[in-house]
Design a protein around this motif. Structure first.
Motif, PDB file in Angstrom:
ATOM      1  N   ASN A   1      27.167  -2.163  77.685  1.00  0.00           N
ATOM      2  CA  ASN A   1      26.515  -1.348  78.709  1.00  0.00           C
ATOM      3  C   ASN A   1      25.943  -2.181  79.857  1.00  0.00           C
ATOM      4  O   ASN A   1      25.261  -1.649  80.725  1.00  0.00           O
ATOM      5  N   ALA A   2      26.249  -3.465  79.861  1.00  0.00           N
ATOM      6  CA  ALA A   2      25.792  -4.339  80.942  1.00  0.00           C
ATOM      7  C   ALA A   2      26.781  -4.291  82.104  1.00  0.00           C
ATOM      8  O   ALA A   2      27.965  -4.020  81.903  1.00  0.00           O
ATOM      9  N   PRO A   3      26.302  -4.546  83.309  1.00  0.00           N
ATOM     10  CA  PRO A   3      27.200  -4.574  84.473  1.00  0.00           C
ATOM     11  C   PRO A   3      28.306  -5.608  84.305  1.00  0.00           C
ATOM     12  O   PRO A   3      28.102  -6.641  83.672  1.00  0.00           O
ATOM     13  N   ARG A   4      29.470  -5.315  84.869  1.00  0.00           N
ATOM     14  CA  ARG A   4      30.615  -6.240  84.872  1.00  0.00           C
ATOM     15  C   ARG A   4      31.012  -6.473  86.328  1.00  0.00           C
ATOM     16  O   ARG A   4      30.684  -5.669  87.209  1.00  0.00           O
ATOM     17  N   PHE A   5      31.750  -7.537  86.580  1.00  0.00           N
ATOM     18  CA  PHE A   5      32.032  -7.960  87.949  1.00  0.00           C
ATOM     19  C   PHE A   5      33.509  -8.278  88.133  1.00  0.00           C
ATOM     20  O   PHE A   5      34.180  -8.718  87.208  1.00  0.00           O
ATOM     21  N   SER A   6      33.987  -8.088  89.359  1.00  0.00           N
ATOM     22  CA  SER A   6      35.396  -8.333  89.661  1.00  0.00           C
ATOM     23  C   SER A   6      35.677  -9.796  89.995  1.00  0.00           C
ATOM     24  O   SER A   6      36.830 -10.204  90.011  1.00  0.00           O
ATOM     25  N   SER A   7      34.633 -10.558  90.272  1.00  0.00           N
ATOM     26  CA  SER A   7      34.837 -11.974  90.590  1.00  0.00           C
ATOM     27  C   SER A   7      33.647 -12.787  90.079  1.00  0.00           C
ATOM     28  O   SER A   7      32.546 -12.258  89.893  1.00  0.00           O
ATOM     29  N   LEU A   8      33.904 -14.056  89.883  1.00  0.00           N
ATOM     30  CA  LEU A   8      32.834 -14.954  89.457  1.00  0.00           C
ATOM     31  C   LEU A   8      31.774 -15.071  90.552  1.00  0.00           C
ATOM     32  O   LEU A   8      30.577 -15.105  90.265  1.00  0.00           O
ATOM     33  N   GLN A   9      32.201 -15.070  91.793  1.00  0.00           N
ATOM     34  CA  GLN A   9      31.254 -15.138  92.912  1.00  0.00           C
ATOM     35  C   GLN A   9      30.311 -13.939  92.906  1.00  0.00           C
ATOM     36  O   GLN A   9      29.098 -14.083  93.095  1.00  0.00           O
ATOM     37  N   ALA A  10      30.847 -12.751  92.666  1.00  0.00           N
ATOM     38  CA  ALA A  10      30.009 -11.550  92.594  1.00  0.00           C
ATOM     39  C   ALA A  10      29.044 -11.640  91.414  1.00  0.00           C
ATOM     40  O   ALA A  10      27.873 -11.251  91.525  1.00  0.00           O
ATOM     41  N   ALA A  11      29.523 -12.167  90.300  1.00  0.00           N
ATOM     42  CA  ALA A  11      28.660 -12.331  89.123  1.00  0.00           C
ATOM     43  C   ALA A  11      27.532 -13.305  89.411  1.00  0.00           C
ATOM     44  O   ALA A  11      26.382 -13.065  89.018  1.00  0.00           O
ATOM     45  N   CYS A  12      27.832 -14.380  90.114  1.00  0.00           N
ATOM     46  CA  CYS A  12      26.798 -15.364  90.455  1.00  0.00           C
ATOM     47  C   CYS A  12      25.740 -14.759  91.372  1.00  0.00           C
ATOM     48  O   CYS A  12      24.542 -14.983  91.186  1.00  0.00           O
ATOM     49  N   GLY A  13      26.176 -13.984  92.352  1.00  0.00           N
ATOM     50  CA  GLY A  13      25.222 -13.330  93.247  1.00  0.00           C
ATOM     51  C   GLY A  13      24.329 -12.354  92.511  1.00  0.00           C
ATOM     52  O   GLY A  13      23.114 -12.313  92.723  1.00  0.00           O
ATOM     53  N   ALA A  14      24.935 -11.564  91.627  1.00  0.00           N
ATOM     54  CA  ALA A  14      24.158 -10.608  90.849  1.00  0.00           C
ATOM     55  C   ALA A  14      23.214 -11.319  89.889  1.00  0.00           C
ATOM     56  O   ALA A  14      22.072 -10.873  89.688  1.00  0.00           O
ATOM     57  N   ALA A  15      23.661 -12.414  89.306  1.00  0.00           N
ATOM     58  CA  ALA A  15      22.806 -13.177  88.388  1.00  0.00           C
ATOM     59  C   ALA A  15      21.617 -13.777  89.139  1.00  0.00           C
ATOM     60  O   ALA A  15      20.500 -13.803  88.611  1.00  0.00           O
ATOM     61  N   ALA A  16      21.844 -14.251  90.358  1.00  0.00           N
ATOM     62  CA  ALA A  16      20.729 -14.767  91.161  1.00  0.00           C
ATOM     63  C   ALA A  16      19.712 -13.658  91.410  1.00  0.00           C
ATOM     64  O   ALA A  16      18.493 -13.875  91.264  1.00  0.00           O
TER      65      ALA A  16
END
Length: 174
Positions: A114-129
């Motif tokens: 149920n956690a968010p997923r991302f289409s790119s590693l860059q998007a994941a890094c931005g969301a993690a920040a």
């Protein structure tokens, strides 16, 4: 309870900001109907140590679940592979605070499913920040309260790790 709902609202706001979809852009409805915001003065809330502990551990669970999803989708990539262990340690330290008070450690509200997923590693890094900034805010909300020494120490240490270690790492990978 207001505190718990506030944290979930923060998390939902995080998801609405583009972290709840597999695309890099938010998937919020495109309703263009004009709305009027009603701003109310919040009533004084009573501090609850249990609510503070629940908010903190659920936020750590959320980060761990998101980072597990990133690793599942993109492999054991930096900095997620390193920081996920820190999130597990943060949750374990919070769990010990529950146990020390004779309280049950809360069940995880967040999992890889149920956690968010991302289409790119860059998007994941931005969301993690963004998530690390939100994590610091969770601890900031409670560090102004009269906390027991052990709770203050864990909150301070977890906050410092997010601000000084995790956030810079995620900012570098954006």
């Amino acid at each position: 309870m207001k505190t718990i709902l506030g944290s979930f609202a923060l998390v939902l706001g995080f998801a609405a900001a583009g972290c709840g979809s597999t695309a890099d852009s938010p998937t919020a409805p495109t309703d263009t109907t004009a709305t009027t915001a009603v701003v109310a003065t919040p009533a004084a809330t009573t501090f609850s140590l249990t609510d503070a502990l629940v908010d903190a551990i659920q936020d750590e669970y959320h980060a761990e679940a998101v980072y597990q999803g990133v690793i599942a989708d993109f492999g054991s990539v930096w900095p997620f592979a390193n920081i996920i262990r820190a999130e597990q340690n943060h949750a374990a330290a919070l769990g010990r605070l529950f146990t020390a008070r004779g309280l049950a450690v809360p069940v995880r509200a967040w999992t890889i499913d149920n956690a968010p997923r991302f289409s790119s590693l860059q998007a994941a890094c931005g969301a993690a920040a963004d998530a690390e900034v939100a994590n610091v805010a969770v601890y900031d909300r409670y560090l102004g309260e009269a906390l027991p020494d052990d709770v203050r120490l864990v909150f301070t240490n977890n906050r410092a790790a997010s601000l000084n270690n995790h956030l810079p790492a995620f900012n570098r990978c954006k």
